[in-house]
Design a protein around this motif. Structure first.
Motif, PDB file in Angstrom:
ATOM      1  N   ASP A  26       1.022  -1.230  -0.168  1.00  0.00           N
ATOM      2  CA  ASP A  26       0.050   0.107  -0.189  1.00  0.00           C
ATOM      3  C   ASP A  26       0.805   1.316  -0.099  1.00  0.00           C
ATOM      4  O   ASP A  26       1.458   1.473   1.151  1.00  0.00           O
ATOM      5  CB  ASP A  26      -0.930  -0.030   1.184  1.00  0.00           C
ATOM      6  CG  ASP A  26      -1.833   1.150   1.264  1.00  0.00           C
ATOM      7  OD1 ASP A  26      -1.659   2.068   0.780  1.00  0.00           O
ATOM      8  OD2 ASP A  26      -3.162   0.658   1.504  1.00  0.00           O
ATOM      9  N   LEU A  27       0.954   1.980  -1.230  1.00  0.00           N
ATOM     10  CA  LEU A  27       1.600   3.063  -1.457  1.00  0.00           C
ATOM     11  C   LEU A  27       1.620   4.025  -0.361  1.00  0.00           C
ATOM     12  O   LEU A  27       2.155   5.019   0.335  1.00  0.00           O
ATOM     13  CB  LEU A  27       2.101   3.528  -2.843  1.00  0.00           C
ATOM     14  CG  LEU A  27       2.586   2.393  -3.597  1.00  0.00           C
ATOM     15  CD1 LEU A  27       2.607   3.190  -4.998  1.00  0.00           C
ATOM     16  CD2 LEU A  27       3.932   2.416  -3.271  1.00  0.00           C
TER      17      LEU A  27
ATOM     18  N   PRO B  79       6.003  -7.497   0.303  1.00  0.00           N
ATOM     19  CA  PRO B  79       7.041  -7.072  -0.813  1.00  0.00           C
ATOM     20  C   PRO B  79       6.878  -5.442  -0.669  1.00  0.00           C
ATOM     21  O   PRO B  79       5.927  -5.084  -0.804  1.00  0.00           O
ATOM     22  CB  PRO B  79       6.801  -7.446  -1.975  1.00  0.00           C
ATOM     23  CG  PRO B  79       5.421  -8.121  -1.870  1.00  0.00           C
ATOM     24  CD  PRO B  79       5.103  -8.581  -0.398  1.00  0.00           C
ATOM     25  N   VAL B  80       7.853  -4.659  -1.039  1.00  0.00           N
ATOM     26  CA  VAL B  80       7.770  -3.309  -1.139  1.00  0.00           C
ATOM     27  C   VAL B  80       8.647  -2.956  -2.490  1.00  0.00           C
ATOM     28  O   VAL B  80       9.436  -3.553  -2.852  1.00  0.00           O
ATOM     29  CB  VAL B  80       8.725  -2.619  -0.061  1.00  0.00           C
ATOM     30  CG1 VAL B  80       8.611  -1.089  -0.218  1.00  0.00           C
ATOM     31  CG2 VAL B  80       8.256  -2.999   1.313  1.00  0.00           C
TER      32      VAL B  80
ATOM     33  N   ALA C 189      12.540  -2.886   8.730  1.00  0.00           N
ATOM     34  CA  ALA C 189      12.711  -4.224   8.843  1.00  0.00           C
ATOM     35  C   ALA C 189      11.408  -4.910   7.874  1.00  0.00           C
ATOM     36  O   ALA C 189      10.376  -4.304   7.973  1.00  0.00           O
ATOM     37  CB  ALA C 189      12.613  -4.818  10.261  1.00  0.00           C
ATOM     38  N   GLN C 190      11.662  -6.085   7.129  1.00  0.00           N
ATOM     39  CA  GLN C 190      10.442  -6.644   6.562  1.00  0.00           C
ATOM     40  C   GLN C 190      10.179  -8.002   6.869  1.00  0.00           C
ATOM     41  O   GLN C 190      11.006  -8.914   7.204  1.00  0.00           O
ATOM     42  CB  GLN C 190      10.898  -6.370   5.134  1.00  0.00           C
ATOM     43  CG  GLN C 190      11.036  -5.044   4.542  1.00  0.00           C
ATOM     44  CD  GLN C 190      11.338  -5.074   3.037  1.00  0.00           C
ATOM     45  OE1 GLN C 190      10.847  -5.988   2.064  1.00  0.00           O
ATOM     46  NE2 GLN C 190      12.097  -3.907   2.633  1.00  0.00           N
ATOM     47  N   ILE C 191       8.969  -8.371   6.690  1.00  0.00           N
ATOM     48  CA  ILE C 191       8.573  -9.751   7.060  1.00  0.00           C
ATOM     49  C   ILE C 191       7.787 -10.110   5.907  1.00  0.00           C
ATOM     50  O   ILE C 191       6.529  -9.311   5.526  1.00  0.00           O
ATOM     51  CB  ILE C 191       7.773 -10.066   8.325  1.00  0.00           C
ATOM     52  CG1 ILE C 191       7.719 -11.238   8.942  1.00  0.00           C
ATOM     53  CG2 ILE C 191       6.498  -8.885   8.657  1.00  0.00           C
ATOM     54  CD1 ILE C 191       6.864 -11.417  10.202  1.00  0.00           C
ATOM     55  N   ALA C 192       7.887 -11.555   5.475  1.00  0.00           N
ATOM     56  CA  ALA C 192       7.043 -11.979   4.315  1.00  0.00           C
ATOM     57  C   ALA C 192       5.823 -12.516   4.777  1.00  0.00           C
ATOM     58  O   ALA C 192       5.593 -12.926   5.783  1.00  0.00           O
ATOM     59  CB  ALA C 192       7.899 -12.867   3.507  1.00  0.00           C
TER      60      ALA C 192
END
Length: 275
Positions: free
Chosen positions: A57-58, A80-81, A88-91
């Motif tokens: 969500d941009l 995803p970005v 930090a990212q989580i799938a």
């Protein structure tokens, strides 16, 4: 080191209601031995400890940068970005244990950073903006000047079954020398708001014989009511109705038990007090 027996407030950004509920349920079942988590509702005035953001969500990503320029220290991106983002990212699909673990790690780093600021004797400044920051602002400065209002100078009125909260808030804000009043009566509250300068009304929604929506609507209907900010203090048993609250003119809510730092931050924003 792990954060022990600590409640972390999470603001969710950009999720559909079903996924939002799923994430809230995961965080509500956090593993023992670490922090507990609570997801803030949209009307909450509480400052979140961390953000969980939908990476697809941009608008949510843009809102995060606008709210928190130091987003990398405070946010976890889900999925995803499409651009480089310092978080930090989580799938997906989300695993509850990993989600809680990553948020705990973020909280530890953030609290350590805050402690370093305090150790240097610097103040933590609350965000006071009520409108989104503009990337390129061509607005006539005179328009902003015309919107400026004097700092609220009225009392804080607390509606509660006893005076303990009034005494506690008075201690928290003693340095500012504010007038802080208390009543357990709807009629007395209306009389105080009508006859004396009041800037903020805190309504403990569990106060006996008080309908907070009705009291708020009555306060806002007073000739000076538009300048009075009404805030609900709610617990989990209270069925908060955001539609009814907004119709009554409620400024927002704080979840009980309210930590001192959240109470002070909210009141400083509402009263435009210095840090």
């Amino acid at each position: 080191m792990r954060v022990k027996k600590y409640l972390l407030a999470i603001r969710l950004l950009g999720f559909q209601p079903d996924e939002e509920a799923q994430i809230a349920a995961m965080l509500g079942e956090a593993p023992p031995g670490g922090p507990a988590f609570t997801c803030l509702v949209e009307d909450s005035l509480q400052d979140p400890d961390l953000y969980v953001v939908n990476g697809e969500d941009l608008r949510a990503l843009a809102a995060l940068v606008d709210i928190e320029p130091e987003a990398g220290e405070l946010a976890l991106i889900v999925g995803p970005v499409e651009m480089a983002f310092p978080c930090a990212q989580i799938a997906r699909p989300l695993e509850p244990a990993r989600l809680c673990s990553m948020l705990t790690d973020l909280a530890e780093h953030h609290m350590a950073a805050l402690q370093r600021i305090r150790d240097r004797g610097l103040a933590l400044r609350p965000e006071r903006r009520r409108r989104q920051r503009l990337d390129f602002d061509v607005t006539d400065p005179a328009l902003y000047q015309s919107r400026r209002r004097p700092r609220p100078s009225g009392a804080i009125l607390i509606i509660d079954k006893g005076g303990a909260l009034r005494d506690h808030v008075a201690r928290l804000l003693a340095v500012h020398k504010l007038s802080i009043e208390w009543t357990d009566s709807a009629a007395a509250a209306l009389h105080l708001c009508e006859e004396t300068p009041v800037s903020v009304v805190l309504i403990n929604t569990s106060t006996p014989d008080i309908d907070p929506y009705v009291v708020c609507a009555a306060i806002k209907s007073l000739p000076n009511g538009s300048r009075i900010a009404v805030v609900f203090l709610i617990n989990q048993a209270f069925g908060y109705d955001s539609v009814r609250a907004r119709a009554a003119g409620v400024r927002g809510l704080l979840d009980k038990p309210v930590l001192d730092r959240h109470m002070v931050s909210a009141l400083k924003k509402l009263l435009s007090l210095p840090a």
